[in-house]
Design an enzyme around this catalytic site. Structure first.
Site, PDB file in Angstrom:
ATOM      1  N   LYS A 170      28.365  41.919  35.362  1.00 56.52           N
ATOM      2  CA  LYS A 170      29.416  41.340  35.388  1.00 56.52           C
ATOM      3  C   LYS A 170      29.627  40.060  36.553  1.00 56.52           C
ATOM      4  O   LYS A 170      28.861  40.260  37.618  1.00 56.52           O
ATOM      5  CB  LYS A 170      30.436  42.370  36.097  1.00 56.52           C
ATOM      6  N   SER A 219      39.328  44.572  33.954  1.00 61.24           N
ATOM      7  CA  SER A 219      38.771  43.388  34.133  1.00 61.24           C
ATOM      8  C   SER A 219      37.556  43.301  33.573  1.00 61.24           C
ATOM      9  O   SER A 219      37.071  42.021  33.389  1.00 61.24           O
ATOM     10  CB  SER A 219      38.952  42.921  35.663  1.00 61.24           C
ATOM     11  N   SER A 239      38.892  49.414  35.912  1.00 57.28           N
ATOM     12  CA  SER A 239      38.112  47.901  35.010  1.00 57.28           C
ATOM     13  C   SER A 239      36.837  48.538  34.474  1.00 57.28           C
ATOM     14  O   SER A 239      36.451  47.673  33.837  1.00 57.28           O
ATOM     15  CB  SER A 239      37.929  46.996  36.187  1.00 57.28           C
TER      16      SER A 239
END
Ligand code: GLN
Length: 488
Positions: free
Chosen positions: A79, A154, A178
Protein backbone atom coordinates in the site's frame (compact mmCIF):
# COMPACT_ATOMS: atom_id res chain seq x y z
CA UNK A 1 -3.93 -22.66 -12.57
CA UNK A 2 -1.28 -20.01 -13.30
CA UNK A 3 1.55 -19.22 -10.87
CA UNK A 4 0.12 -15.83 -9.87
CA UNK A 5 -3.01 -17.62 -8.61
CA UNK A 6 -1.12 -19.65 -6.01
CA UNK A 7 -1.22 -18.96 -2.30
CA UNK A 8 2.01 -18.31 -0.37
CA UNK A 9 2.08 -21.81 1.08
CA UNK A 10 1.41 -23.47 -2.30
CA UNK A 11 4.05 -21.35 -4.01
CA UNK A 12 6.64 -21.83 -1.27
CA UNK A 13 6.29 -25.61 -1.58
CA UNK A 14 6.81 -25.48 -5.35
CA UNK A 15 9.74 -23.08 -5.04
CA UNK A 16 11.41 -25.28 -2.42
CA UNK A 17 11.12 -28.32 -4.71
CA UNK A 18 12.36 -26.10 -7.54
CA UNK A 19 9.37 -27.06 -9.68
CA UNK A 20 8.98 -23.37 -10.49
CA UNK A 21 11.17 -20.29 -10.19
CA UNK A 22 10.55 -17.02 -8.47
CA UNK A 23 11.27 -15.22 -11.74
CA UNK A 24 8.51 -17.15 -13.55
CA UNK A 25 6.13 -16.33 -10.71
CA UNK A 26 6.99 -12.65 -10.77
CA UNK A 27 6.58 -12.70 -14.53
CA UNK A 28 3.14 -14.31 -14.15
CA UNK A 29 2.11 -11.54 -11.74
CA UNK A 30 3.38 -8.88 -14.15
CA UNK A 31 1.45 -10.44 -17.06
CA UNK A 32 -1.70 -10.49 -14.96
CA UNK A 33 -1.12 -6.85 -14.01
CA UNK A 34 -0.77 -5.91 -17.67
CA UNK A 35 -3.93 -7.76 -18.52
CA UNK A 36 -6.28 -6.58 -15.74
CA UNK A 37 -4.96 -3.18 -14.65
CA UNK A 38 -6.80 -1.24 -17.39
CA UNK A 39 -9.98 -2.37 -15.59
CA UNK A 40 -8.90 -2.71 -11.93
CA UNK A 41 -6.40 0.12 -11.31
CA UNK A 42 -5.04 -1.41 -8.10
CA UNK A 43 -1.50 -0.12 -8.66
CA UNK A 44 -0.32 3.48 -8.71
CA UNK A 45 3.05 2.32 -10.02
CA UNK A 46 5.42 -0.63 -10.07
CA UNK A 47 8.99 -1.19 -11.12
CA UNK A 48 9.01 -4.42 -13.16
CA UNK A 49 12.78 -4.41 -13.61
CA UNK A 50 13.45 -4.11 -9.90
CA UNK A 51 10.87 -6.82 -9.11
CA UNK A 52 12.42 -9.23 -11.63
CA UNK A 53 15.92 -8.67 -10.35
CA UNK A 54 14.75 -9.33 -6.77
CA UNK A 55 13.19 -12.56 -8.11
CA UNK A 56 16.45 -13.57 -9.78
CA UNK A 57 18.34 -12.99 -6.54
CA UNK A 58 15.76 -15.15 -4.73
CA UNK A 59 16.21 -17.91 -7.33
CA UNK A 60 19.96 -17.91 -6.64
CA UNK A 61 19.29 -18.34 -2.93
CA UNK A 62 16.77 -21.08 -3.66
CA UNK A 63 19.33 -22.86 -5.79
CA UNK A 64 21.75 -22.98 -2.88
CA UNK A 65 19.03 -24.75 -0.92
CA UNK A 66 19.45 -23.74 2.69
CA UNK A 67 17.04 -20.85 2.83
CA UNK A 68 14.97 -21.20 6.01
CA UNK A 69 13.15 -18.08 4.80
CA UNK A 70 9.39 -18.65 4.75
CA UNK A 71 8.64 -16.06 2.02
CA UNK A 72 11.69 -16.59 -0.18
CA UNK A 73 10.81 -15.60 -3.76
CA UNK A 74 7.17 -14.65 -3.00
CA UNK A 75 5.92 -11.42 -4.71
CA UNK A 76 4.22 -9.11 -2.21
CA UNK A 77 2.77 -5.71 -3.13
CA UNK A 78 2.57 -2.70 -0.80
CA UNK A 79 0.00 0.00 0.00
CA UNK A 80 1.22 3.50 -0.88
CA UNK A 81 1.41 4.45 2.81
CA UNK A 82 4.48 2.36 3.74
CA UNK A 83 8.05 3.46 3.12
CA UNK A 84 10.04 1.28 0.71
CA UNK A 85 13.55 2.64 0.16
CA UNK A 86 13.98 4.47 -3.16
CA UNK A 87 10.35 3.85 -4.17
CA UNK A 88 7.69 6.58 -4.50
CA UNK A 89 5.60 7.27 -1.38
CA UNK A 90 2.50 9.36 -2.03
CA UNK A 91 -0.35 8.12 0.20
CA UNK A 92 -2.36 8.67 -3.00
CA UNK A 93 -2.06 12.41 -2.39
CA UNK A 94 -0.79 15.20 -4.59
CA UNK A 95 0.89 16.87 -1.64
CA UNK A 96 3.76 14.38 -1.53
CA UNK A 97 4.74 15.30 -5.10
CA UNK A 98 7.60 13.13 -6.32
CA UNK A 99 8.76 12.13 -2.84
CA UNK A 100 10.72 8.88 -2.60
CA UNK A 101 11.34 6.98 0.64
CA UNK A 102 14.83 7.19 2.09
CA UNK A 103 14.47 4.06 4.22
CA UNK A 104 12.48 0.83 4.54
CA UNK A 105 9.60 0.63 7.01
CA UNK A 106 10.25 -2.06 9.64
CA UNK A 107 7.56 -4.31 8.13
CA UNK A 108 9.33 -4.02 4.77
CA UNK A 109 12.72 -4.95 6.28
CA UNK A 110 11.02 -7.90 7.94
CA UNK A 111 9.43 -9.05 4.68
CA UNK A 112 12.85 -8.79 3.03
CA UNK A 113 14.46 -10.79 5.86
CA UNK A 114 11.80 -13.45 5.27
CA UNK A 115 12.86 -13.48 1.59
CA UNK A 116 9.88 -11.71 -0.04
CA UNK A 117 10.00 -9.77 -3.29
CA UNK A 118 8.63 -6.36 -2.29
CA UNK A 119 7.13 -4.52 -5.23
CA UNK A 120 4.55 -1.98 -6.39
CA UNK A 121 2.64 0.92 -4.88
CA UNK A 122 -1.01 0.07 -4.27
CA UNK A 123 -3.79 2.61 -4.55
CA UNK A 124 -5.68 3.83 -1.48
CA UNK A 125 -7.87 6.65 -0.23
CA UNK A 126 -5.75 9.77 0.23
CA UNK A 127 -3.89 9.42 3.56
CA UNK A 128 -6.05 6.34 4.27
CA UNK A 129 -9.16 8.46 4.77
CA UNK A 130 -12.12 6.75 3.18
CA UNK A 131 -14.00 3.51 2.60
CA UNK A 132 -14.07 3.18 -1.18
CA UNK A 133 -10.66 4.23 -2.60
CA UNK A 134 -12.53 7.00 -4.44
CA UNK A 135 -10.59 9.55 -2.36
CA UNK A 136 -7.34 8.69 -4.14
CA UNK A 137 -6.02 11.81 -5.86
CA UNK A 138 -5.02 9.68 -8.86
CA UNK A 139 -7.46 6.91 -9.80
CA UNK A 140 -10.41 4.89 -8.46
CA UNK A 141 -9.66 1.21 -7.98
CA UNK A 142 -12.46 -1.13 -9.07
CA UNK A 143 -13.84 -4.28 -7.51
CA UNK A 144 -12.66 -7.41 -9.40
CA UNK A 145 -16.13 -8.99 -9.00
CA UNK A 146 -17.88 -6.06 -10.68
CA UNK A 147 -15.84 -3.22 -12.07
CA UNK A 148 -18.73 -0.77 -11.74
CA UNK A 149 -18.30 -1.15 -7.97
CA UNK A 150 -15.73 0.02 -5.45
CA UNK A 151 -13.28 -2.37 -3.75
CA UNK A 152 -13.75 -0.77 -0.32
CA UNK A 153 -11.11 1.32 1.37
CA UNK A 154 -8.88 2.75 2.32
CA UNK A 155 -6.66 -0.21 1.28
CA UNK A 156 -8.75 -0.86 -1.86
CA UNK A 157 -5.70 -1.41 -4.05
CA UNK A 158 -4.28 -3.99 -1.64
CA UNK A 159 -7.53 -5.99 -1.58
CA UNK A 160 -8.19 -5.79 -5.33
CA UNK A 161 -4.62 -6.77 -6.27
CA UNK A 162 -4.74 -9.93 -4.13
CA UNK A 163 -8.23 -10.88 -5.31
CA UNK A 164 -7.34 -10.30 -8.96
CA UNK A 165 -4.17 -12.42 -8.50
CA UNK A 166 -1.87 -9.55 -9.45
CA UNK A 167 0.38 -10.48 -6.52
CA UNK A 168 0.52 -13.35 -4.04
CA UNK A 169 -0.20 -11.21 -0.97
CA UNK A 170 -0.11 -7.54 0.02
CA UNK A 171 0.20 -5.19 2.96
CA UNK A 172 -2.30 -2.54 4.01
CA UNK A 173 -3.10 -0.46 7.06
CA UNK A 174 -6.19 -0.36 9.25
CA UNK A 175 -7.22 2.64 11.36
CA UNK A 176 -10.98 2.06 11.43
CA UNK A 177 -11.44 -0.90 9.12
CA UNK A 178 -9.23 -0.20 6.12
CA UNK A 179 -7.95 -3.78 5.93
CA UNK A 180 -11.05 -5.73 6.95
CA UNK A 181 -13.64 -3.72 4.99
CA UNK A 182 -11.93 -3.94 1.56
CA UNK A 183 -11.04 -7.60 2.23
CA UNK A 184 -14.75 -8.25 2.84
CA UNK A 185 -15.90 -6.38 -0.26
CA UNK A 186 -13.31 -8.05 -2.53
CA UNK A 187 -13.52 -11.53 -0.98
CA UNK A 188 -10.03 -12.09 0.40
CA UNK A 189 -8.61 -12.42 3.91
CA UNK A 190 -7.59 -9.25 5.75
CA UNK A 191 -6.11 -9.15 9.24
CA UNK A 192 -5.78 -6.21 11.61
CA UNK A 193 -3.35 -7.17 14.33
CA UNK A 194 -3.63 -6.07 17.96
CA UNK A 195 -2.41 -2.51 18.62
CA UNK A 196 1.29 -3.00 19.41
CA UNK A 197 1.69 -6.34 17.60
CA UNK A 198 3.29 -4.85 14.45
CA UNK A 199 5.72 -1.92 14.19
CA UNK A 200 4.47 1.26 12.49
CA UNK A 201 7.95 2.64 11.87
CA UNK A 202 7.82 3.78 8.24
CA UNK A 203 4.00 3.83 8.10
CA UNK A 204 2.75 7.36 7.35
CA UNK A 205 0.63 8.17 10.41
CA UNK A 206 -3.09 8.86 10.09
CA UNK A 207 -4.38 8.40 13.67
CA UNK A 208 -1.53 7.13 15.80
CA UNK A 209 -3.59 5.59 18.60
CA UNK A 210 -5.51 3.47 16.06
CA UNK A 211 -3.20 2.64 13.11
CA UNK A 212 -1.93 -0.91 12.52
CA UNK A 213 -0.28 -2.59 9.52
CA UNK A 214 -1.60 -5.96 8.39
CA UNK A 215 -1.74 -8.48 5.54
CA UNK A 216 -4.16 -9.24 2.69
CA UNK A 217 -3.98 -12.86 1.57
CA UNK A 218 -5.87 -15.51 -0.39
CA UNK A 219 -6.38 -17.78 2.59
CA UNK A 220 -5.99 -17.98 6.36
CA UNK A 221 -2.75 -19.95 6.37
CA UNK A 222 -1.11 -17.20 4.33
CA UNK A 223 -2.44 -14.60 6.75
CA UNK A 224 -0.77 -16.50 9.60
CA UNK A 225 2.51 -16.67 7.66
CA UNK A 226 2.47 -12.96 6.85
CA UNK A 227 1.56 -12.00 10.42
CA UNK A 228 4.41 -14.05 11.74
CA UNK A 229 6.84 -12.37 9.35
CA UNK A 230 5.88 -8.79 10.24
CA UNK A 231 5.14 -9.05 13.99
CA UNK A 232 7.33 -8.23 16.95
CA UNK A 233 8.84 -5.52 19.08
CA UNK A 234 10.73 -2.76 17.31
CA UNK A 235 12.85 -0.25 19.17
CA UNK A 236 12.00 2.33 16.47
CA UNK A 237 8.28 2.20 17.43
CA UNK A 238 7.67 2.79 21.12
CA UNK A 239 4.09 1.51 20.80
CA UNK A 240 5.19 -1.95 19.62
CA UNK A 241 5.07 -4.50 22.43
CA UNK A 242 7.65 -7.12 23.41
CA UNK A 243 5.19 -10.03 23.32
CA UNK A 244 6.60 -13.29 21.92
CA UNK A 245 5.64 -14.06 18.31
CA UNK A 246 4.07 -17.52 18.10
CA UNK A 247 4.38 -19.77 15.06
CA UNK A 248 0.89 -18.78 13.89
CA UNK A 249 0.78 -21.15 10.91
CA UNK A 250 1.89 -24.19 12.92
CA UNK A 251 -1.12 -23.82 15.21
CA UNK A 252 -3.69 -24.18 12.43
CA UNK A 253 -4.79 -27.69 13.28
CA UNK A 254 -8.50 -27.42 12.59
CA UNK A 255 -9.44 -28.13 16.20
CA UNK A 256 -11.92 -25.59 17.52
CA UNK A 257 -13.79 -27.87 19.91
CA UNK A 258 -14.88 -26.04 23.02
CA UNK A 259 -13.96 -22.57 21.77
CA UNK A 260 -16.63 -20.05 22.73
CA UNK A 261 -17.78 -17.51 20.16
CA UNK A 262 -19.91 -14.50 21.05
CA UNK A 263 -22.58 -12.91 18.87
CA UNK A 264 -23.10 -9.27 19.90
CA UNK A 265 -26.80 -8.47 19.67
CA UNK A 266 -26.06 -4.82 18.79
CA UNK A 267 -24.52 -5.90 15.46
CA UNK A 268 -27.54 -7.70 14.03
CA UNK A 269 -29.85 -4.76 13.51
CA UNK A 270 -31.80 -2.80 10.89
CA UNK A 271 -29.75 -1.65 7.90
CA UNK A 272 -28.00 -5.00 7.75
CA UNK A 273 -28.53 -6.55 4.34
CA UNK A 274 -30.54 -9.80 4.47
CA UNK A 275 -28.08 -11.81 2.43
CA UNK A 276 -25.18 -10.57 4.57
CA UNK A 277 -27.00 -11.48 7.75
CA UNK A 278 -27.98 -14.87 6.33
CA UNK A 279 -24.40 -15.70 5.33
CA UNK A 280 -23.02 -14.70 8.74
CA UNK A 281 -25.63 -16.77 10.58
CA UNK A 282 -24.86 -19.75 8.36
CA UNK A 283 -21.16 -19.31 9.20
CA UNK A 284 -21.97 -19.30 12.90
CA UNK A 285 -23.94 -22.54 12.46
CA UNK A 286 -21.02 -24.06 10.61
CA UNK A 287 -18.60 -23.10 13.40
CA UNK A 288 -21.03 -24.57 15.88
CA UNK A 289 -21.12 -27.83 13.89
CA UNK A 290 -17.33 -27.88 14.01
CA UNK A 291 -17.42 -27.79 17.79
CA UNK A 292 -17.52 -24.11 18.80
CA UNK A 293 -20.01 -23.04 21.41
CA UNK A 294 -22.16 -20.00 20.51
CA UNK A 295 -23.13 -17.43 23.15
CA UNK A 296 -25.11 -14.20 22.81
CA UNK A 297 -23.21 -11.23 24.20
CA UNK A 298 -23.73 -7.49 24.49
CA UNK A 299 -21.42 -4.61 23.60
CA UNK A 300 -23.62 -1.83 24.99
CA UNK A 301 -21.60 1.18 23.79
CA UNK A 302 -21.57 0.09 20.13
CA UNK A 303 -23.89 2.94 19.09
CA UNK A 304 -21.27 5.54 19.95
CA UNK A 305 -18.37 3.99 18.06
CA UNK A 306 -18.71 5.88 14.76
CA UNK A 307 -19.05 9.26 16.48
CA UNK A 308 -16.15 8.58 18.86
CA UNK A 309 -13.97 7.39 16.00
CA UNK A 310 -14.60 10.45 13.85
CA UNK A 311 -13.62 12.72 16.74
CA UNK A 312 -10.47 10.87 17.79
CA UNK A 313 -9.25 9.93 14.31
CA UNK A 314 -9.73 13.43 12.91
CA UNK A 315 -8.09 15.04 15.97
CA UNK A 316 -5.01 12.86 15.59
CA UNK A 317 -4.98 13.32 11.81
CA UNK A 318 -5.05 17.09 12.10
CA UNK A 319 -1.89 16.92 14.22
CA UNK A 320 -0.14 14.25 12.12
CA UNK A 321 -0.81 15.99 8.80
CA UNK A 322 0.62 19.30 10.03
CA UNK A 323 4.00 18.07 8.79
CA UNK A 324 2.93 18.40 5.16
CA UNK A 325 3.64 22.11 4.93
CA UNK A 326 5.48 22.62 1.64
CA UNK A 327 8.82 22.88 3.42
CA UNK A 328 9.80 19.33 4.27
CA UNK A 329 8.20 16.93 1.79
CA UNK A 330 7.07 16.83 -1.80
CA UNK A 331 4.99 19.60 -3.27
CA UNK A 332 5.54 23.33 -2.71
CA UNK A 333 3.48 26.29 -3.90
CA UNK A 334 5.48 29.48 -3.28
CA UNK A 335 3.96 32.42 -1.38
CA UNK A 336 5.06 35.88 -0.31
CA UNK A 337 5.73 34.63 3.23
CA UNK A 338 5.79 31.24 5.01
CA UNK A 339 2.12 31.44 6.03
CA UNK A 340 1.03 31.99 2.47
CA UNK A 341 3.35 29.19 1.31
CA UNK A 342 1.80 26.79 3.84
CA UNK A 343 -1.76 27.65 2.99
CA UNK A 344 -1.26 27.64 -0.77
CA UNK A 345 0.59 24.31 -0.63
CA UNK A 346 -1.96 22.67 1.64
CA UNK A 347 -4.84 24.19 -0.30
CA UNK A 348 -3.56 22.77 -3.57
CA UNK A 349 -2.07 19.53 -2.24
CA UNK A 350 -4.82 18.02 -0.09
CA UNK A 351 -8.09 16.66 -1.48
CA UNK A 352 -11.55 17.55 -0.11
CA UNK A 353 -11.93 14.62 2.34
CA UNK A 354 -8.51 15.24 3.90
CA UNK A 355 -9.34 18.94 4.29
CA UNK A 356 -12.67 18.05 5.88
CA UNK A 357 -10.90 15.82 8.41
CA UNK A 358 -8.23 18.41 9.24
CA UNK A 359 -10.91 21.05 9.83
CA UNK A 360 -13.03 18.68 11.96
CA UNK A 361 -10.00 17.52 13.94
CA UNK A 362 -8.73 21.02 14.57
CA UNK A 363 -12.19 22.04 15.73
CA UNK A 364 -12.61 19.23 18.27
CA UNK A 365 -9.19 20.01 19.74
CA UNK A 366 -9.68 23.77 19.93
CA UNK A 367 -10.08 25.54 23.23
CA UNK A 368 -13.68 25.58 24.39
CA UNK A 369 -14.55 22.44 22.39
CA UNK A 370 -11.82 20.10 23.62
CA UNK A 371 -13.74 19.08 26.76
CA UNK A 372 -17.07 18.77 24.99
CA UNK A 373 -15.77 16.60 22.13
CA UNK A 374 -12.27 15.21 22.36
CA UNK A 375 -12.12 14.53 26.07
CA UNK A 376 -15.60 13.04 26.11
CA UNK A 377 -14.80 10.85 23.11
CA UNK A 378 -11.73 9.54 24.95
CA UNK A 379 -13.91 8.57 27.90
CA UNK A 380 -16.43 6.76 25.72
CA UNK A 381 -13.54 5.04 23.98
CA UNK A 382 -12.53 3.57 27.34
CA UNK A 383 -16.10 2.30 27.83
CA UNK A 384 -16.00 0.66 24.39
CA UNK A 385 -12.73 -1.08 25.27
CA UNK A 386 -14.20 -2.23 28.58
CA UNK A 387 -17.23 -3.70 26.75
CA UNK A 388 -14.87 -5.91 24.77
CA UNK A 389 -12.65 -6.91 27.69
CA UNK A 390 -15.74 -7.88 29.65
CA UNK A 391 -17.10 -9.91 26.74
CA UNK A 392 -13.76 -11.68 26.36
CA UNK A 393 -14.04 -12.94 29.94
CA UNK A 394 -16.87 -15.13 28.61
CA UNK A 395 -15.87 -15.85 25.01
CA UNK A 396 -12.71 -16.56 23.02
CA UNK A 397 -13.79 -14.65 19.90
CA UNK A 398 -16.61 -12.46 18.63
CA UNK A 399 -18.34 -12.95 15.29
CA UNK A 400 -20.02 -10.17 13.29
CA UNK A 401 -20.56 -9.18 9.68
CA UNK A 402 -17.59 -7.09 8.46
CA UNK A 403 -19.84 -4.66 6.59
CA UNK A 404 -23.59 -4.01 6.53
CA UNK A 405 -23.82 -4.54 2.73
CA UNK A 406 -21.76 -5.95 -0.12
CA UNK A 407 -19.71 -3.62 -2.38
CA UNK A 408 -21.58 -0.52 -3.50
CA UNK A 409 -21.41 1.23 -6.87
CA UNK A 410 -18.71 3.78 -7.59
CA UNK A 411 -20.16 7.24 -6.99
CA UNK A 412 -23.05 5.94 -4.87
CA UNK A 413 -21.82 7.42 -1.59
CA UNK A 414 -19.08 9.81 -2.65
CA UNK A 415 -21.24 12.93 -2.20
CA UNK A 416 -22.47 11.90 1.23
CA UNK A 417 -19.68 11.64 3.82
CA UNK A 418 -22.10 10.45 6.53
CA UNK A 419 -23.24 7.46 4.43
CA UNK A 420 -19.61 6.67 3.68
CA UNK A 421 -18.67 6.86 7.39
CA UNK A 422 -21.48 4.45 8.25
CA UNK A 423 -20.02 1.73 6.04
CA UNK A 424 -17.38 1.28 8.79
CA UNK A 425 -19.92 0.74 11.54
CA UNK A 426 -18.80 -2.84 12.32
CA UNK A 427 -15.04 -2.40 11.97
CA UNK A 428 -14.31 0.77 13.93
CA UNK A 429 -14.77 -0.53 17.50
CA UNK A 430 -11.93 -3.02 17.09
CA UNK A 431 -9.45 -0.17 16.56
CA UNK A 432 -10.91 1.91 19.38
CA UNK A 433 -10.50 -1.10 21.69
CA UNK A 434 -7.04 -1.99 20.34
CA UNK A 435 -7.98 -5.66 19.84
CA UNK A 436 -7.31 -8.05 16.93
CA UNK A 437 -9.69 -8.80 14.06
CA UNK A 438 -9.89 -10.42 10.68
CA UNK A 439 -12.29 -10.58 7.76
CA UNK A 440 -12.70 -13.62 5.52
CA UNK A 441 -15.15 -14.65 2.80
CA UNK A 442 -18.33 -16.37 4.02
CA UNK A 443 -20.49 -16.41 0.91
CA UNK A 444 -21.85 -14.28 -1.92
CA UNK A 445 -24.89 -12.24 -2.71
CA UNK A 446 -26.92 -13.69 -5.57
CA UNK A 447 -27.64 -10.94 -8.06
CA UNK A 448 -25.06 -9.62 -8.68
CA UNK A 449 -22.58 -12.11 -7.23
CA UNK A 450 -20.53 -10.15 -4.68
CA UNK A 451 -18.45 -11.41 -1.75
CA UNK A 452 -19.70 -11.22 1.85
CA UNK A 453 -17.23 -10.83 4.73
CA UNK A 454 -17.23 -12.56 8.10
CA UNK A 455 -15.49 -10.62 10.86
CA UNK A 456 -13.81 -12.54 13.69
CA UNK A 457 -12.64 -10.34 16.54
CA UNK A 458 -10.11 -11.59 19.07
CA UNK A 459 -8.62 -10.64 22.40
CA UNK A 460 -5.57 -8.41 22.54
CA UNK A 461 -2.84 -10.73 21.21
CA UNK A 462 -5.56 -13.29 20.43
CA UNK A 463 -4.56 -13.64 16.77
CA UNK A 464 -3.85 -17.37 17.15
CA UNK A 465 -7.42 -18.06 18.20
CA UNK A 466 -9.10 -16.05 15.44
CA UNK A 467 -6.82 -17.59 12.81
CA UNK A 468 -7.61 -21.08 14.12
CA UNK A 469 -11.35 -20.41 13.94
CA UNK A 470 -11.03 -18.86 10.48
CA UNK A 471 -8.95 -21.74 9.23
CA UNK A 472 -11.38 -24.40 10.46
CA UNK A 473 -14.28 -22.53 8.84
CA UNK A 474 -12.39 -22.01 5.59
CA UNK A 475 -11.43 -25.68 5.30
CA UNK A 476 -15.04 -26.71 5.87
CA UNK A 477 -16.51 -24.30 3.31
CA UNK A 478 -14.00 -23.28 0.64
CA UNK A 479 -15.42 -19.84 -0.20
CA UNK A 480 -11.89 -18.51 -0.68
CA UNK A 481 -11.54 -20.61 -3.82
CA UNK A 482 -14.42 -18.88 -5.66
CA UNK A 483 -11.85 -16.26 -6.64
CA UNK A 484 -10.44 -18.73 -9.15
CA UNK A 485 -13.69 -18.42 -11.18
CA UNK A 486 -13.21 -14.68 -11.69
CA UNK A 487 -13.09 -13.45 -15.27
CA UNK A 488 -11.78 -9.91 -15.47
N1 GLN B 1 -12.92 4.29 6.51
C1 GLN B 1 -12.37 4.79 7.73
C2 GLN B 1 -12.01 6.24 7.56
O1 GLN B 1 -12.40 6.80 6.60
C3 GLN B 1 -11.20 3.96 8.15
C4 GLN B 1 -9.97 4.27 7.41
C5 GLN B 1 -8.80 3.45 7.81
O2 GLN B 1 -8.93 2.44 8.50
N2 GLN B 1 -7.64 3.91 7.42
O3 GLN B 1 -11.39 6.84 8.37
Amino acid sequence: MTLNQLTISELAAKLAKREVSSRETMQACLSQIEQVEPKIHAFLSYDAQDALSQAEAADKQLASGNNGKPLLGVPIAIKDVLAVKDQPLNCASKILGNFRSVYDATVISKLREAGAIVFGRLNMDEFAMGSSTENSAFVTTRNPWDTSRIPGGSSGGSAAAVTADECIASLGSDTGGSIRQPAALCGCVGLKPTYGRVSRYGLVAFASSLDQVGPFTKDIRDSAMMLQAISGYDRSDSTSLPEPVPDYAAKLDGNIKGLKIGLPKEYFIGGLDKEVSGAVHAAVQQLNKLGAEVVEISLPHTDYAVAVYYIIATAEASANLARFDGIRYGMRVEGKDPIELYSKTRGAGFGPEVKRRIILGTYVLSSGYYDAYYLRAQKVRTLIRQDFLKAFEKVDAIITPTTPTAAFKAGEKSDDPMQMYLSDIFTISCNLAGISGLSMPCGFTTNPKLPIGLQILGKPFGEETILTLGHAYEQATGWHKERLQLKI
